[in-house]
Design an enzyme around this catalytic site. Sequence first.
Site, PDB file in Angstrom:
ATOM      1  N   GLY A 188      58.540  18.696 -15.595  1.00 52.43           N
ATOM      2  CA  GLY A 188      57.964  20.073 -16.573  1.00 52.43           C
ATOM      3  C   GLY A 188      57.162  20.831 -15.424  1.00 52.43           C
ATOM      4  O   GLY A 188      57.185  20.191 -13.932  1.00 52.43           O
TER       5      GLY A 188
ATOM      6  N   HIS B 233      59.375  24.510  -9.743  1.00 48.05           N
ATOM      7  CA  HIS B 233      59.661  25.493  -8.673  1.00 48.05           C
ATOM      8  C   HIS B 233      60.578  24.853  -8.327  1.00 48.05           C
ATOM      9  O   HIS B 233      61.484  24.238  -8.926  1.00 48.05           O
ATOM     10  CB  HIS B 233      58.593  24.540  -7.620  1.00 48.05           C
ATOM     11  CG  HIS B 233      58.692  23.776  -7.753  1.00 48.05           C
ATOM     12  ND1 HIS B 233      59.830  22.836  -6.990  1.00 48.05           N
ATOM     13  CD2 HIS B 233      57.877  22.017  -7.859  1.00 48.05           C
ATOM     14  CE1 HIS B 233      59.165  20.350  -7.191  1.00 48.05           C
ATOM     15  NE2 HIS B 233      58.280  20.855  -7.560  1.00 48.05           N
TER      16      HIS B 233
ATOM     17  N   HIS C 114      63.213  21.748  -8.166  1.00 49.87           N
ATOM     18  CA  HIS C 114      64.046  21.279  -9.507  1.00 49.87           C
ATOM     19  C   HIS C 114      64.880  22.481  -9.731  1.00 49.87           C
ATOM     20  O   HIS C 114      65.906  21.395 -10.091  1.00 49.87           O
ATOM     21  CB  HIS C 114      62.927  21.625 -10.804  1.00 49.87           C
ATOM     22  CG  HIS C 114      61.301  20.928 -10.815  1.00 49.87           C
ATOM     23  ND1 HIS C 114      60.486  20.927 -10.471  1.00 49.87           N
ATOM     24  CD2 HIS C 114      61.393  19.755 -11.775  1.00 49.87           C
ATOM     25  CE1 HIS C 114      58.892  20.084 -10.712  1.00 49.87           C
ATOM     26  NE2 HIS C 114      59.662  19.078 -10.861  1.00 49.87           N
TER      27      HIS C 114
ATOM     28  N   GLN D 206      54.046   7.107 -16.522  1.00 51.60           N
ATOM     29  CA  GLN D 206      54.734   6.529 -15.842  1.00 51.60           C
ATOM     30  C   GLN D 206      52.895   6.878 -14.813  1.00 51.60           C
ATOM     31  O   GLN D 206      53.077   7.153 -13.551  1.00 51.60           O
ATOM     32  CB  GLN D 206      55.178   6.782 -15.504  1.00 51.60           C
ATOM     33  CG  GLN D 206      55.431   8.296 -14.578  1.00 51.60           C
ATOM     34  CD  GLN D 206      56.507   8.656 -14.694  1.00 51.60           C
ATOM     35  OE1 GLN D 206      57.826   9.431 -15.433  1.00 51.60           O
ATOM     36  NE2 GLN D 206      57.136  10.088 -13.403  1.00 51.60           N
TER      37      GLN D 206
ATOM     38  N   SER E  74      55.522  19.700  -8.781  1.00 55.91           N
ATOM     39  CA  SER E  74      53.649  20.557  -9.080  1.00 55.91           C
ATOM     40  C   SER E  74      52.554  20.330  -9.352  1.00 55.91           C
ATOM     41  O   SER E  74      51.663  21.162  -9.463  1.00 55.91           O
ATOM     42  CB  SER E  74      54.728  19.602 -10.477  1.00 55.91           C
ATOM     43  OG  SER E  74      55.973  19.873 -11.023  1.00 55.91           O
ATOM     44  N   ARG E  75      52.538  19.125  -8.193  1.00 59.44           N
ATOM     45  CA  ARG E  75      50.779  19.303  -8.462  1.00 59.44           C
ATOM     46  C   ARG E  75      49.732  20.539  -7.692  1.00 59.44           C
ATOM     47  O   ARG E  75      48.986  20.128  -7.190  1.00 59.44           O
ATOM     48  CB  ARG E  75      51.084  17.335  -7.844  1.00 59.44           C
ATOM     49  CG  ARG E  75      50.977  16.461  -8.669  1.00 59.44           C
ATOM     50  CD  ARG E  75      50.771  15.553  -8.497  1.00 59.44           C
ATOM     51  NE  ARG E  75      50.680  13.951  -9.061  1.00 59.44           N
ATOM     52  CZ  ARG E  75      51.616  13.494  -9.588  1.00 59.44           C
ATOM     53  NH1 ARG E  75      52.717  14.030  -9.213  1.00 59.44           N
ATOM     54  NH2 ARG E  75      51.863  12.625 -10.314  1.00 59.44           N
TER      55      ARG E  75
HETATM   56  P1  AMP Z   1      59.358  15.892 -11.394  1.00 64.01           P
HETATM   57  O1  AMP Z   1      58.966  16.443 -11.990  1.00 64.01           O
HETATM   58  O2  AMP Z   1      58.047  15.834 -10.622  1.00 64.01           O
HETATM   59  O3  AMP Z   1      59.002  13.957 -11.963  1.00 64.01           O
HETATM   60  O4  AMP Z   1      60.962  16.081 -10.989  1.00 64.01           O
HETATM   61  C1  AMP Z   1      61.897  15.524 -11.370  1.00 64.01           C
HETATM   62  C2  AMP Z   1      62.680  16.031 -10.078  1.00 64.01           C
HETATM   63  O5  AMP Z   1      62.456  17.266  -9.343  1.00 64.01           O
HETATM   64  C3  AMP Z   1      63.128  14.118  -9.615  1.00 64.01           C
HETATM   65  O6  AMP Z   1      64.370  13.804  -9.765  1.00 64.01           O
HETATM   66  C4  AMP Z   1      62.356  15.486  -8.140  1.00 64.01           C
HETATM   67  O7  AMP Z   1      63.076  14.325  -7.298  1.00 64.01           O
HETATM   68  C5  AMP Z   1      62.955  15.858  -8.086  1.00 64.01           C
HETATM   69  N1  AMP Z   1      62.366  17.185  -6.896  1.00 64.01           N
HETATM   70  C6  AMP Z   1      60.367  17.490  -6.996  1.00 64.01           C
HETATM   71  N2  AMP Z   1      60.194  18.379  -5.837  1.00 64.01           N
HETATM   72  C7  AMP Z   1      61.511  18.805  -5.788  1.00 64.01           C
HETATM   73  C8  AMP Z   1      61.636  18.975  -4.286  1.00 64.01           C
HETATM   74  N3  AMP Z   1      60.430  19.756  -3.683  1.00 64.01           N
HETATM   75  N4  AMP Z   1      63.085  19.209  -3.859  1.00 64.01           N
HETATM   76  C9  AMP Z   1      63.969  18.699  -4.340  1.00 64.01           C
HETATM   77  N5  AMP Z   1      63.932  17.552  -5.438  1.00 64.01           N
HETATM   78  C10 AMP Z   1      62.460  18.026  -5.759  1.00 64.01           C
END
Ligand code: AMP
Length: 280
Positions: free
Chosen positions: A31, A34, A37, A61, A188-189
């Site tokens: 979630g 951005h 995603h 995690q 997200s951070r």
């Molecule tokens: P997260 O919500 O951070 O667990 O990320 C969910 C998915 O989105 C994971 O496969 C991440 O590698 C991918 N993701 C996160 N940030 C980016 C980004 N800037 N560009 C492309 N994919 C991303």
Amino acid sequence: MIIFKQSKPIREWLQQQQDKGLMIGFVPTMGALHKGHISLIEQCRKEADLTVSSIFVNPTQFNDPKDFEKYPVTLDKDIYMLEKAGCDVVFLPTVSEMYPGGLQSPKQYDLGYPETVLDGAYRPGHFQGVCQVVEKLLSIVGPDKLILGQKDYQQCMVLKKLVEGMDIDTAIVIAPTQREPDGLAMSSRNTRLSQAGRDKAPLIYKTLQLIRQEIKPGDITALKNKATGILTAENFKVDYVEIANANTLDLIDHWDGTTPLVALAAAFIDDVRLIDNLLL
Ligand code: AMP
């Protein structure tokens, strides 16, 4: 867009679609969505007939409980963004839906070397938690394709290993990292950064680019030290700036000029830990 909150109904519904011959693509997320995603959703729509996403901030995690507590939650906006991007199905499970037997994993995943270096070393248990949740999500969604972001390079390698090791019939597709105009990898951070932190944050990517420009065959430890020094001089708390074999993640000190390489960095600005990587 159909929203499911429970495992059984989504599994049954998706099974019916697969029985009709539809190919399912899956984009798991935590979630606070951005454009990074959303680029995965767009990729998924090209790769599959049905695009399924999930939003679940997975407690197992997070090796740092404060990081978990502070993880941004923007659910209404996320649902709006997914719908607008053409996502077909979203799964929004609760913690008890995902872990009815409690958070302790009944098993240890044998992830081998990638779990011992970089984020594996700096975030003990992190990849075990990632595998625990992804294995469970894959068993619920049963996707033909799993779309992951290159932003989490080591995670992609670990999940390839999970899928191969457990003989899961899902193909992994890796999509490129989306960046802000100043080069900062979307995350997200990033929303937790102060204005001063946000202004400094693109230096991580600039440092990786410097490595790409300056790397030459031979001893590369001085280049790694230089890169680390650039970040520490700007008050980043650096976990690592490393150069590794892009296929195996073996850390490289002496480059033969032909081995494909990836530069990876993890550093804190204030108390926000950011990661990034660049194929060299
Ligand atoms: P997260 O919500 O951070 O667990 O990320 C969910 C998915 O989105 C994971 O496969 C991440 O590698 C991918 N993701 C996160 N940030 C980016 C980004 N800037 N560009 C492309 N994919 C991303």
